[in-house]
Design an enzyme around this catalytic site. Structure first.
Site, PDB file in Angstrom:
ATOM      1  CG  ASP A  11      -2.074   0.954   1.096  1.00 54.73           C
ATOM      2  OD1 ASP A  11      -2.103   1.715   0.116  1.00 54.73           O
ATOM      3  OD2 ASP A  11      -2.949   0.952   1.974  1.00 54.73           O
ATOM      4  CG  ASP A 105      -3.052   3.655  -3.547  1.00 55.82           C
ATOM      5  OD1 ASP A 105      -4.000   2.969  -3.965  1.00 55.82           O
ATOM      6  OD2 ASP A 105      -3.139   4.395  -2.553  1.00 55.82           O
ATOM      7  CD  GLU A 106      -5.234  -1.548  -1.017  1.00 60.27           C
ATOM      8  OE1 GLU A 106      -5.549  -2.301  -0.084  1.00 60.27           O
ATOM      9  OE2 GLU A 106      -5.939  -0.573  -1.373  1.00 60.27           O
TER      10      GLU A 106
END
Length: 460
Positions: A11, A105-106
């Site tokens: 993350d 983003d993960e």
């Protein structure tokens, strides 16, 4: 479940805001808030410096401004964030063929499938190397969680924030989960959490103590069975490399409610064209057209129509969306509109007949007239006006013929304020120009990390 912590969850830390701080030296160490800047805008991401004031994601922007009036407020640059995300996902795919992106983003990574890890020591080394590689390639930081399941890996990455690495050893999961809030479990949102709280259950350990039968009684068999298993740290979900796209859609929220029915129709037509451009960009077509309307009182209505065959024809989608709008009462005002296409398929020549047929049926619907003026996207008129209006979005890149590269700090009353700096420069000076200054023009974002000569030559 596995016997080694070989599932990794990455993350990125405050991704949008961190990217903006890395691109803008004058904002490093300061409160940065990224999101919609209009009266109804919401916070997309905020820096850790802004969180000190109580600002968080999904908060109304007006509330964020009250809490942190001196923060830097920026309009998102999704193309810029997407480029960085592709760099990060490339690093993940070097570790394993099984990478499951959840957002820009993960992502989850199955380290075992790629031979990158097989026990705790090798998993920890892989996680540490990934964090170092991300910093070297993007200049940003990410938090890594390692565990024997997806649920626990995600919990570990939350514990690792910001810029850390946490490993949950197999065999310690029950003890770790027991005191945590029920909201930590996948599928437990505000409503389920409140329902459990009213039954006296607030922690994961209390779910386990209640027993499976009681949890099923409270939540139903499907939800209760799965939730009870996760409370016991049982999570057999695999890392899935590819997820099929279920739908393509676009929507806009308006700063002021739209009451004019003609304006509403025009907005729906414009959204239909945008949706089709996105559909074609993904080389897809679809059978079901969906209209979303959020009215002045926050009530949200959706209407859908399924065609005989898949289409990516803008006129067909516009006609269907217009028909769907006729069944919605918008007299009180509209605050959000959206158009989507689902029932997706790869576009083939065989779809052409279905397209023509659907279009002819649409034009014959209740004697509605044809719309030859809609052959061109409705957005084109606005796009032609944009250069004359010279709108400058806060945070976006610009270049001046004399002063070079910079970014917009703000604009209004015929003026635009620009700070001239680059990712590898010192904090730059601020200058103000007329919004129509011919020497000022929009620019592409600069790389956050300057490539070394060897890397540049290889790329060329």
């Amino acid at each position: 479940m596995r016997t080694a912590p070989t599932i990794l969850h990455l993350d990125m830390d405050a991704f949008f805001a961190s990217a903006e701080q890395a691109a803008k030296p004058s904002l490093r160490g300061k409160a940065v808030i990224v999101g919609g800047l209009g009266p109804r805008g919401v916070v997309a991401t905020c820096s850790y410096e802004a969180r000190v004031f109580g600002v968080h994601s999904a908060m109304p922007m007006a509330q964020a401004r009250r809490l942190a009036p001196n923060a830097a407020y920026l309009v998102p640059r999704f193309g810029f964030y997407r480029e960085i995300s592709e760099q990060v996902m490339g690093l993940l795919r070097e570790l394993s063929p099984l990478v499951e992106p959840l957002s820009l983003d993960e992502a989850f990574v199955d380290l075992e499938a790629g031979g990158a890890a097989w026990d705790e020591a090798s998993a920890r080394l892989a996680g540490a190397k990934l964090r170092a590689d991300i910093r070297a390639v993007t200049g940003l930081t990410g938090s890594v969680g390692l565990a024997a399941s997806k649920m626990l890996a995600k919990i570990a990455s939350e514990q690792a924030k910001p810029d850390g690495l946490v490993v949950i050893d197999p065999g310690t999961e029950r003890e770790l989960l027991a005191p945590m809030s029920v909201r930590i479990l996948p599928g437990v949102g505000p409503a389920t959490g409140d329902h459990l709280r009213r039954a006296g259950i607030t922690t994961v350990g209390e779910i386990a103590e209640a027993g499976e039968d009681e949890v099923i009684r409270l939540l139903g068999k499907a939800h209760g069975t799965g939730l009870y298993a996760m409370a016991l740290a049982h999570d057999e979900r695999a890392v899935v490399a590819e997820r099929d796209t279920k739908s393509v859609s676009v929507e806009d929220t308006y700063d002021v409610d739209i009451h004019d029915r003609v304006r509403v129709r025009m907005e729906v037509q414009r959204l239909a064209d945008r949706c089709v451009r996105r559909l074609r960009g993904a080389h897809l077509s679809g059978r079901t057209i969906v209209l979303k309307v959020r009215r002045y009182d926050f009530s949200t209505l959706t209407r859908s129509e399924t065609l005989r065959g898949p289409t990516d024809d803008p006129s067909v989608v516009r006609e269907a969306a217009a028909r769907l709008l006729e069944s919605v009462d918008t007299t009180g005002g509209v605050r959000l509109l959206g158009v989507g296409v689902s029932g997706l398929a790869d576009y083939t020549q065989e779809d052409l007949f279905a397209q023509v047929q659907a279009q002819e049926e649409a034009r014959a619907h209740e004697g509605e007239p044809e719309h030859p003026a809609h052959d061109e996207p409705q957005e084109s008129a606005g796009e032609q006006e944009a250069p004359a209006l010279r709108r400058w979005a806060a945070g976006h890149d610009v270049r001046h013929a004399e002063f070079g590269h910079g970014w917009v700090q703000g604009s209004g009353i015929g003026r635009v304020t620009v700070r001239f700096e680059t990712p590898d420069s010192e904090p730059g000076r601020v200058r103000t120009f007329r919004v129509d200054d011919p020497e000022l023009e929009p620019a592409e974002p600069l790389p956050l990390v300057r490539r070394r000569p060897k890397e540049a030559s290889q790329a060329d």
